[in-house]
Write a protein that holds these residues in place. Sequence first.
Motif, PDB file in Angstrom:
ATOM      1  N   UNK A 106       0.747  -1.977 -14.144  1.00 12.44           N
ATOM      2  CA  UNK A 106       2.177  -1.893 -14.443  1.00 12.44           C
ATOM      3  C   UNK A 106       2.883  -0.988 -13.432  1.00 12.44           C
ATOM      4  N   UNK A 107       2.247   0.141 -13.116  1.00 12.58           N
ATOM      5  CA  UNK A 107       2.830   1.095 -12.170  1.00 12.58           C
ATOM      6  C   UNK A 107       2.991   0.460 -10.787  1.00 12.58           C
ATOM      7  N   UNK A 108       1.965  -0.263 -10.326  1.00 13.07           N
ATOM      8  CA  UNK A 108       2.005  -0.915  -9.013  1.00 13.07           C
ATOM      9  C   UNK A 108       3.082  -2.005  -8.988  1.00 13.07           C
ATOM     10  N   UNK A 113       8.322  -3.812  -7.100  1.00 16.84           N
ATOM     11  CA  UNK A 113       9.673  -4.242  -7.442  1.00 16.84           C
ATOM     12  C   UNK A 113      10.699  -3.401  -6.682  1.00 16.84           C
ATOM     13  N   UNK A 114      10.436  -2.091  -6.600  1.00 16.39           N
ATOM     14  CA  UNK A 114      11.334  -1.211  -5.833  1.00 16.39           C
ATOM     15  C   UNK A 114      11.346  -1.610  -4.363  1.00 16.39           C
ATOM     16  N   UNK A 115      10.166  -1.944  -3.838  1.00 17.56           N
ATOM     17  CA  UNK A 115      10.058  -2.356  -2.436  1.00 17.56           C
ATOM     18  C   UNK A 115      10.859  -3.647  -2.206  1.00 17.56           C
ATOM     19  N   UNK A 116      10.761  -4.578  -3.142  1.00 15.91           N
ATOM     20  CA  UNK A 116      11.489  -5.843  -3.035  1.00 15.91           C
ATOM     21  C   UNK A 116      12.994  -5.582  -3.052  1.00 15.91           C
ATOM     22  N   UNK A 117      13.426  -4.701  -3.947  1.00 13.82           N
ATOM     23  CA  UNK A 117      14.867  -4.363  -4.008  1.00 13.82           C
ATOM     24  C   UNK A 117      15.326  -3.750  -2.692  1.00 13.82           C
ATOM     25  N   UNK A 118      14.470  -2.897  -2.112  1.00 21.22           N
ATOM     26  CA  UNK A 118      14.806  -2.252  -0.834  1.00 21.22           C
ATOM     27  C   UNK A 118      14.977  -3.309   0.267  1.00 21.22           C
ATOM     28  N   UNK A 119      14.045  -4.273   0.315  1.00 21.58           N
ATOM     29  CA  UNK A 119      14.165  -5.365   1.293  1.00 21.58           C
ATOM     30  C   UNK A 119      15.458  -6.148   1.069  1.00 21.58           C
ATOM     31  N   UNK A 120      15.751  -6.444  -0.195  1.00 18.95           N
ATOM     32  CA  UNK A 120      16.972  -7.192  -0.527  1.00 18.95           C
ATOM     33  C   UNK A 120      18.221  -6.436  -0.115  1.00 18.95           C
ATOM     34  N   UNK A 121      18.237  -5.142  -0.424  1.00 21.79           N
ATOM     35  CA  UNK A 121      19.407  -4.322  -0.074  1.00 21.79           C
ATOM     36  C   UNK A 121      19.559  -4.229   1.439  1.00 21.79           C
TER      37      UNK A 121
END
Length: 184
Positions: A106-108, A113-121
């Motif tokens: 779950x932690x990973x 998910x944070x990494x994906x958001x960063x790429x999207x942003x």
Amino acid sequence: MNELNKPYDEKMKKTVDVVVSDFASVRAGRANAAVLDKIAVDYYGTPTPINQVATISSPDPRSLMIQPWDNKLLKPIEKAIQTSDLGINPQNDGRVIRLSFPQLTEERRRELTKQVRKYGEGGKVAIRNIRRDAMDKLKALEKKSEITEDDRKELEKELQDMTEKRCKQIDDLTAKKETELMAV
């Protein structure tokens, strides 16, 4: 679409493509050869992507098998995977390298998910920068009297619509990837 805005639309489209390839490199618990795309191995003094020096196959949904065309590359490929941020320990049996993808915790999942958001942003920021450059160009053309103020305003509105469309596209891709990551 106006001819003046076409190159900017192409740039925005390429930015979306870059975001898609970034998303592909984020592993979602399933074996995906795209996670190896950013890993380079030293091949006769040249950093070369693994997929250009080996055959990559997926014998089952949770593992990848890498079979180098030159057996001398087994150790360098193994070392490149270990030093990458993939987080998977390769098993070398002397002929092929096997990568077993464990179930994500779950932690990973949240980290990814944070990494994906960063790429999207990052993609949306790049698109907005393209829009800003285009707006500056249009203002310069108006200043030189090559286009009228009405033309500039119309082109700027078209640019804004393109920007919103591409940002929405990235938001949709981000949401889809997040759903994929959080699915157990």
